[in-house]
Design a protein around this motif. Sequence first.
Motif, short mmCIF file in Angstrom:
data_model
loop_
_atom_site.label_atom_id
_atom_site.label_comp_id
_atom_site.label_asym_id
_atom_site.label_seq_id
_atom_site.Cartn_x
_atom_site.Cartn_y
_atom_site.Cartn_z
N UNK A 211 -1.37 10.39 -5.49
CA UNK A 211 -2.01 9.72 -4.36
C UNK A 211 -2.02 8.20 -4.48
N UNK A 212 -1.42 7.66 -5.53
CA UNK A 212 -1.41 6.22 -5.73
C UNK A 212 -0.50 5.50 -4.75
N UNK A 213 -0.74 4.22 -4.59
CA UNK A 213 0.04 3.44 -3.64
C UNK A 213 1.52 3.42 -4.01
N UNK A 214 1.82 3.28 -5.30
CA UNK A 214 3.22 3.24 -5.73
C UNK A 214 3.89 4.59 -5.52
N UNK A 215 3.16 5.68 -5.80
CA UNK A 215 3.73 7.02 -5.59
C UNK A 215 4.02 7.26 -4.12
N UNK A 216 3.15 6.80 -3.24
CA UNK A 216 3.37 6.98 -1.80
C UNK A 216 4.58 6.16 -1.34
N UNK A 217 4.74 4.97 -1.90
CA UNK A 217 5.90 4.15 -1.52
C UNK A 217 7.20 4.79 -1.98
N UNK A 218 7.18 5.34 -3.20
CA UNK A 218 8.38 6.03 -3.70
C UNK A 218 8.71 7.23 -2.82
N UNK A 219 7.67 7.97 -2.40
CA UNK A 219 7.90 9.14 -1.54
C UNK A 219 8.47 8.72 -0.19
N UNK A 220 7.98 7.61 0.35
CA UNK A 220 8.50 7.11 1.62
C UNK A 220 9.96 6.67 1.51
N UNK A 221 10.27 5.99 0.38
CA UNK A 221 11.64 5.55 0.16
C UNK A 221 12.56 6.75 0.02
N UNK A 222 12.08 7.80 -0.66
CA UNK A 222 12.90 9.01 -0.85
C UNK A 222 13.16 9.69 0.49
N UNK A 223 12.12 9.76 1.34
CA UNK A 223 12.31 10.36 2.66
C UNK A 223 13.26 9.54 3.50
N UNK A 224 13.13 8.24 3.39
CA UNK A 224 14.02 7.36 4.14
C UNK A 224 15.49 7.53 3.72
N UNK A 225 15.70 7.65 2.42
CA UNK A 225 17.07 7.84 1.91
C UNK A 225 17.61 9.19 2.33
N UNK A 226 16.78 10.22 2.28
CA UNK A 226 17.23 11.56 2.69
C UNK A 226 17.54 11.59 4.18
N UNK A 227 16.76 10.82 4.97
CA UNK A 227 17.01 10.77 6.40
C UNK A 227 18.34 10.11 6.72
N UNK A 228 18.66 9.08 5.95
CA UNK A 228 19.94 8.42 6.16
C UNK A 228 21.11 9.28 5.74
N UNK A 229 20.83 10.09 4.65
CA UNK A 229 21.91 10.96 4.16
C UNK A 229 22.19 12.10 5.12
#
Length: 295
Positions: free
Chosen positions: A277-295
């Motif tokens: 639930x940390x801010x860094x973990x949420x940012x990493x999760x958002x970046x991962x979703x963004x990359x998967x969306x582009x893929x």
Amino acid sequence: MTYDMWIIVTGSLVGITCAMVGCFLVLRKMAMLADAISHTVLLGIVGGFLVSQSLDGPSLLIGAVVVGLLTALLVQVLSGKGVQADAAIGVVFTSLFAIGVILLSVFAGNIHLDVDHALMGEITFIPWDTVVWNGMELGPKAVWLLSFVFLVNLLIIFLLYKEFKISTFDPALAAAIGIPVLFIHYLQMGMLSITTVASFDSVGAILVVAMLIVPASAAYLLTDKLLAMLIISAGIGVFSAISGYYMATLLNVSISGAMATSTGIVFGLAFFFSPKHGLLAKKRAQQKLSMNGRG
């Protein structure tokens, strides 16, 4: 036990006891009610003194519990009549606290109890106010009182853990299966009241509020399980008391203030670095979703 250790033990007991109660308040989104009750119990303390003319004995605890329950009742009544919850807390909090200050100034101004003492406390005096039995010193009165309140709270949580858990996460289900939700609510308010007044003389209302809210909030970020949250928040309370004491010694500042600051530092670390639930973990999760969306 040394002078320093008695102070650390007192702060740790405050941390553990407040954190246990604070977990349920945070989960029920009632953290600001804890702030209100931690101040309004001043009225109960003054009332208990005026009745018994003594700062010892059960009268202060009884007065604090009565006013704590009255605070919760008035907030609930005002909320039920259409007043917003935060506004209701503000109205009841300021009114009852102001009455307590007035009574204290008029009728109890010449005793060892004042507004500054109630808000800030003075933990450095704790080791000198001891329990004496048959000529033997058995340790500070504050440690005995806090230990008693801790054991009472622990016993209540142990005996009613299932009821507390269900009524906290799903009050409608709890009511449907016959759990007395209103009784559980006022029982927790009573636990909050005696915890607050037991900590008043030691550390003051400011640190009590910090220990009630911040360790539980940090633990909330670190786990999704109630039992783990209770244990982690208690651990954070103890750690904050110990680290705060040595911080205060090093910087020559208020011990209670340093302990409260330590809770804030721990919460900040949890807020940024919590694995889930940390801010860094949420940012990493958002970046991962963004990359998967582009893929």
